[in-house]
Design an enzyme around this catalytic site. Structure first.
Site, mmCIF file in Angstrom:
data_model
loop_
_atom_site.group_PDB
_atom_site.id
_atom_site.type_symbol
_atom_site.label_atom_id
_atom_site.label_comp_id
_atom_site.label_asym_id
_atom_site.label_seq_id
_atom_site.Cartn_x
_atom_site.Cartn_y
_atom_site.Cartn_z
ATOM 1 N N GLN A 78 -24.359 5.963 71.091
ATOM 2 C CA GLN A 78 -23.070 6.224 70.465
ATOM 3 C C GLN A 78 -22.638 5.018 69.634
ATOM 4 O OE1 GLN A 78 -20.132 7.922 73.033
ATOM 5 N NE2 GLN A 78 -18.646 8.048 71.399
ATOM 6 N N PHE A 79 -23.038 5.020 68.362
ATOM 7 C CA PHE A 79 -22.714 3.902 67.474
ATOM 8 C C PHE A 79 -21.214 3.747 67.273
ATOM 9 C CE2 PHE A 79 -22.664 7.373 64.488
ATOM 10 C CZ PHE A 79 -21.719 7.005 63.540
ATOM 11 N N THR A 80 -20.448 4.799 67.518
ATOM 12 C CA THR A 80 -19.000 4.738 67.286
ATOM 13 C C THR A 80 -18.288 3.777 68.235
ATOM 14 O OG1 THR A 80 -18.595 6.667 68.680
ATOM 15 C CG2 THR A 80 -18.934 7.064 66.323
#
Length: 150
Positions: A78-80
């Site tokens: 989850q790069f967010t």
């Protein structure tokens, strides 16, 4: 590296309406990688996840780790988690690692956890996924390798 741990009763990840990973009791890990992360961050986070005591003992105290209760792991990239919301209303993701770097360290984290003896299910790095989490507690913990104890 940032990891959100959610203590789970049952969770799964779907891609194109197909279940790709599923666990019952255990941890759901939402994993973000930044540019300067290295294997040192991976090893630190894997150790923290493996030893995190979030399960109740016979006295109702959170004294038991995942290995003590025979739990599994559902790990989701989850790069967010590196979204920056300081300016404006649209997050900037410039602090998230490039896909090649992030994918390598995400895979390394999952392998470190497997080496500790955990069963690790995953989604697919970079894919659009639906993650269903039945959070137990609710219990949600943040690990940030840049805030590690000295």
């Amino acid at each position: 590296m940032r990891i959100i741990i959610q203590k789970s009763l049952a969770s799964r990840v779907l891609i194109d309406d197909e279940v790709r990973g599923e666990i019952t009791k255990g941890f759901v890990l939402l994993v973000g990688v930044t540019h300067e992360d290295t294997m040192e961050d991976v090893v630190y986070c894997a150790r923290k996840v493996g030893n995190m005591r979030l399960f109740d003992d016979e006295d109702g105290k959170t004294n038991l780790a995942l290995k003590d209760v025979g739990g599994d792991i559902l790990s989701i990239s989850q790069f967010t988690l590196y979204g920056n919301t300081r300016k404006g209303n649209r997050p900037s993701f410039i602090n998230a690692a490039a896909p090649d770097h992030a994918s390598n360290l995400y895979d390394a984290l999952n392998n470190e956890l497997r080496d500790q003896g955990f069963h690790v299910e995953t989604g697919e790095f970079g894919a659009y996924m639906q993650v269903e989490i039945t959070n137990d507690g609710p219990m949600t913990i943040l690990i940030d390798s840049k805030q590690k104890d000295l």
